[in-house]
Enzyme design. Structure first.
Site, PDB file in Angstrom:
ATOM      1  N   ASP A  32      46.245  44.729  41.955  1.00  0.00           N
ATOM      2  CA  ASP A  32      46.654  44.036  40.703  1.00  0.00           C
ATOM      3  C   ASP A  32      46.123  44.893  39.600  1.00  0.00           C
ATOM      4  O   ASP A  32      46.959  44.996  38.691  1.00  0.00           O
ATOM      5  CB  ASP A  32      46.090  42.657  40.861  1.00  0.00           C
ATOM      6  CG  ASP A  32      44.403  42.531  40.695  1.00  0.00           C
ATOM      7  OD1 ASP A  32      43.860  43.708  41.087  1.00  0.00           O
ATOM      8  OD2 ASP A  32      44.057  41.247  40.370  1.00  0.00           O
ATOM      9  N   SER A  63      25.098  22.217  34.032  1.00  0.00           N
ATOM     10  CA  SER A  63      25.832  22.862  35.245  1.00  0.00           C
ATOM     11  C   SER A  63      25.240  22.071  36.561  1.00  0.00           C
ATOM     12  O   SER A  63      23.905  21.968  36.741  1.00  0.00           O
ATOM     13  CB  SER A  63      25.507  24.138  35.640  1.00  0.00           C
ATOM     14  OG  SER A  63      25.521  24.527  36.960  1.00  0.00           O
ATOM     15  N   ALA A 118      31.770  34.125  47.886  1.00  0.00           N
ATOM     16  CA  ALA A 118      32.387  33.973  49.093  1.00  0.00           C
ATOM     17  C   ALA A 118      33.865  34.692  49.032  1.00  0.00           C
ATOM     18  O   ALA A 118      34.552  34.875  50.041  1.00  0.00           O
ATOM     19  CB  ALA A 118      32.506  32.678  49.680  1.00  0.00           C
ATOM     20  N   LEU A 120      36.223  33.740  46.989  1.00  0.00           N
ATOM     21  CA  LEU A 120      37.308  32.654  46.842  1.00  0.00           C
ATOM     22  C   LEU A 120      37.627  32.304  45.469  1.00  0.00           C
ATOM     23  O   LEU A 120      38.221  31.232  45.064  1.00  0.00           O
ATOM     24  CB  LEU A 120      36.943  31.358  47.595  1.00  0.00           C
ATOM     25  CG  LEU A 120      36.919  31.497  49.118  1.00  0.00           C
ATOM     26  CD1 LEU A 120      36.518  30.342  49.807  1.00  0.00           C
ATOM     27  CD2 LEU A 120      37.873  32.083  49.821  1.00  0.00           C
ATOM     28  N   SER A 121      37.041  33.255  44.303  1.00  0.00           N
ATOM     29  CA  SER A 121      37.564  33.212  43.042  1.00  0.00           C
ATOM     30  C   SER A 121      36.831  31.954  42.320  1.00  0.00           C
ATOM     31  O   SER A 121      37.715  31.238  41.686  1.00  0.00           O
ATOM     32  CB  SER A 121      38.957  33.272  42.642  1.00  0.00           C
ATOM     33  OG  SER A 121      39.394  34.401  42.910  1.00  0.00           O
ATOM     34  N   SER A 122      35.846  31.618  42.751  1.00  0.00           N
ATOM     35  CA  SER A 122      35.040  30.581  42.016  1.00  0.00           C
ATOM     36  C   SER A 122      34.830  30.794  40.592  1.00  0.00           C
ATOM     37  O   SER A 122      35.121  29.819  39.698  1.00  0.00           O
ATOM     38  CB  SER A 122      33.745  30.149  42.514  1.00  0.00           C
ATOM     39  OG  SER A 122      32.970  31.229  42.455  1.00  0.00           O
ATOM     40  N   SER A 123      34.723  32.026  40.118  1.00  0.00           N
ATOM     41  CA  SER A 123      34.756  32.379  38.763  1.00  0.00           C
ATOM     42  C   SER A 123      35.879  32.313  37.922  1.00  0.00           C
ATOM     43  O   SER A 123      35.899  31.751  36.727  1.00  0.00           O
ATOM     44  CB  SER A 123      33.993  33.824  38.421  1.00  0.00           C
ATOM     45  OG  SER A 123      34.699  34.704  39.202  1.00  0.00           O
ATOM     46  N   ASP A 167      43.412  36.451  40.135  1.00  0.00           N
ATOM     47  CA  ASP A 167      42.725  35.343  40.277  1.00  0.00           C
ATOM     48  C   ASP A 167      42.853  34.288  39.347  1.00  0.00           C
ATOM     49  O   ASP A 167      43.052  33.073  39.548  1.00  0.00           O
ATOM     50  CB  ASP A 167      41.174  35.595  40.561  1.00  0.00           C
ATOM     51  CG  ASP A 167      40.943  36.636  41.457  1.00  0.00           C
ATOM     52  OD1 ASP A 167      41.850  36.811  42.286  1.00  0.00           O
ATOM     53  OD2 ASP A 167      39.632  37.314  41.599  1.00  0.00           O
ATOM     54  N   TYR A 219      33.612  48.200  43.674  1.00  0.00           N
ATOM     55  CA  TYR A 219      35.075  47.651  42.927  1.00  0.00           C
ATOM     56  C   TYR A 219      35.290  48.626  41.715  1.00  0.00           C
ATOM     57  O   TYR A 219      36.480  49.137  41.654  1.00  0.00           O
ATOM     58  CB  TYR A 219      34.843  46.304  42.530  1.00  0.00           C
ATOM     59  CG  TYR A 219      36.158  45.632  41.900  1.00  0.00           C
ATOM     60  CD1 TYR A 219      37.050  44.976  42.788  1.00  0.00           C
ATOM     61  CD2 TYR A 219      36.576  45.769  40.749  1.00  0.00           C
ATOM     62  CE1 TYR A 219      38.251  44.232  42.466  1.00  0.00           C
ATOM     63  CE2 TYR A 219      37.743  45.026  40.268  1.00  0.00           C
ATOM     64  CZ  TYR A 219      38.487  44.497  41.240  1.00  0.00           C
ATOM     65  OH  TYR A 219      39.731  43.725  40.845  1.00  0.00           O
TER      66      TYR A 219
HETATM   67  C1  GLA Z   1      38.987  40.563  43.032  1.00  0.00           C
HETATM   68  C2  GLA Z   1      39.476  40.743  41.670  1.00  0.00           C
HETATM   69  C3  GLA Z   1      41.049  40.604  41.723  1.00  0.00           C
HETATM   70  C4  GLA Z   1      41.646  41.713  42.722  1.00  0.00           C
HETATM   71  C5  GLA Z   1      41.224  41.508  44.138  1.00  0.00           C
HETATM   72  C6  GLA Z   1      41.486  42.345  45.032  1.00  0.00           C
HETATM   73  O1  GLA Z   1      39.226  39.117  43.859  1.00  0.00           O
HETATM   74  O2  GLA Z   1      39.263  39.896  40.956  1.00  0.00           O
HETATM   75  O3  GLA Z   1      41.355  41.008  40.478  1.00  0.00           O
HETATM   76  O4  GLA Z   1      41.619  43.077  42.247  1.00  0.00           O
HETATM   77  O5  GLA Z   1      39.621  41.582  44.219  1.00  0.00           O
HETATM   78  O6  GLA Z   1      42.550  42.584  45.424  1.00  0.00           O
END
Ligand code: GLA
Length: 380
Positions: A32, A63, A118, A120-123, A167, A219
């Site tokens: 992305d 919270s 984990a 799973l994009s909690s943020s 995400d 990252y």
């Molecule tokens: C994290 C980042 C995303 C993406 C993935 C890897 O989840 O928040 O934007 O870069 O890593 O695909």
């Protein structure tokens, strides 16, 4: 929750509630921020944002996850080291202020059921539920693409994590029984039917329960390597991102780039192709081809992009050995989770075998979630 509400804010009347989902990514990893293609799905684990305007001249926020309370006004809108959980909310308020001016103060109650850390994009779910909730509550009419974008900016600028748009985009636009193909360059998107039940499969997410210390740094290093590779290629090619490489340009990249930049570029180039092939086969009901794309993606993340780890590799190997239809790491890597499509008929037995073998090898159990797809952000 009800008693907490009353205790903290005096009354639970008049709150409006918004929620946004977590996600798993089917395929299209680390593409992305190179403006490539991704194919995530929104899951039935949510972040909840309760909101009510107040007359206190400050934001008051609780919270539930951290059992912690905080108050601030516009002059305190600076990164808070002691209470990291509050920064996502502040970041969103800060971004909204830039485009819409100051919004009135409010009381907020936060609760997330997406496991944190984990992968799973909690943020992202947190940011998007807040951005959308504020926009709806105060009639700001921020369009949905801007909700996703400003949520990403909150994370990039305020929280300080250089994530891509995937995400926040899926938390905004996800839809039940579909996967979301996103072109992260144009931000065009398409809902692709993804009905795993009709294939008698279950969606199992296995959380390694580890986050290696290299995660954040790893990252940003990958992002930097990508930029470096792009700069070197731009001396020979007229391109603005790695996504634009065609076959000839890709071949050239493999001749002129040093390691590990050429391996990083090879991952991005092939991963983008895999996403489009995956979508094509999904549309043509050729599910038999999907496992190979997912495994190739994992191996490429392991060998070329180098963002997997021993725990993730072990889980994918065992998942397939014990009968999963498909498996790969999902999200940023260096720990986090794998996504698995597992035949319904063996799911219980499969969970048992994965748990036992993982515990035997690493000394602790993974968390296994059986999930469903869900819809993107909305008022509850
Ligand atoms: C994290 C980042 C995303 C993406 C993935 C890897 O989840 O928040 O934007 O870069 O890593 O695909």
């Amino acid at each position: 929750m009800r008693s907490n509400f009353e205790k903290i804010f005096g009354s639970k009347e008049g709150f409006r509630v918004f929620r946004a989902p977590g996600r798993v990514n089917l395929i299209g990893e680390h593409t992305d921020y190179h403006y490539g293609f991704v194919l995530p799905i929104s899951i039935n684990k949510f972040f909840y944002f309760y909101l009510k305007r107040n007359t206190e001249n400050k934001f008051r926020v609780f919270s539930e996850n951290f059992n912690d309370y905080f108050e601030f006004d516009y002059s305190d809108l600076i990164f808070n080291k002691e209470k990291p959980w509050v920064n996502y909310l502040m970041g969103v308020i800060n971004e909204i202020r830039k485009i819409k001016g100051e919004i009135p103060y409010f009381d907020a109650y936060l609760y997330g059921e997406i496991p944190m850390g984990a992968g799973l994009s909690s943020s992202a779910a947190y940011e998007v539920s807040v951005a959308y909730g504020i926009s709806e509550y105060f009639n700001l009419n921020i369009e949905k693409k801007e909700i996703a974008k400003l949520s990403q900016r909150a994370e990039n600028n305020f929280v300080g994590a250089p994530c891509g748009i995937m995400d926040q985009f899926i938390a905004t636009f996800g839809r039940e029984n579909t996967a979301l193909l996103i072109d992260t360059l144009t931000l065009d998107y398409e809902h692709i039917p993804f009905d795993i039940k009709s294939k008698e499969l279950r969606l199992a997410v296995v959380d390694t329960k580890v986050k290696h210390s290299i995660a954040g740094e790893g990252y940003s290093t990958r992002r930097r390597e990508g930029e470096e590779a792009l700069k070197m290629l731009q001396k020979h090619l007229n391109i603005n991102s790695l996504r634009e490489l065609d076959e000839k340009a890709f071949e050239l990249s493999q001749e002129i780039l040093p390691s590990p930049l050429k391996e990083r570029v090879a991952h991005v180039y092939n991963e983008n192709k895999r996403v489009l092939n995956f979508v094509n086969d999904l549309k043509n009901n050729k599910w038999e081809n999907l496992p190979k794309y997912m495994l190739d993606s994992h191996l490429s993340l392991k060998n070329l992009y180098e963002v997997t780890c021993e725990e993730l590799d072990f889980l994918v190997e065992k998942a397939l050995e014990y009968g999963a239809f498909a498996s790969r790491m999902t999200g940023g890597g260096f720990g986090g989770s794998t996504i698995n499509l597992v035949p319904e008929t063996i799911i219980e037995e499969w969970i048992g075998k994965i748990t036992t073998s993982y515990e035997k090898k690493f000394g602790f159990k993974p968390d296994i979630l059986i999930l469903e797809t869900s819809n993107g952000v909305r008022e509850v």
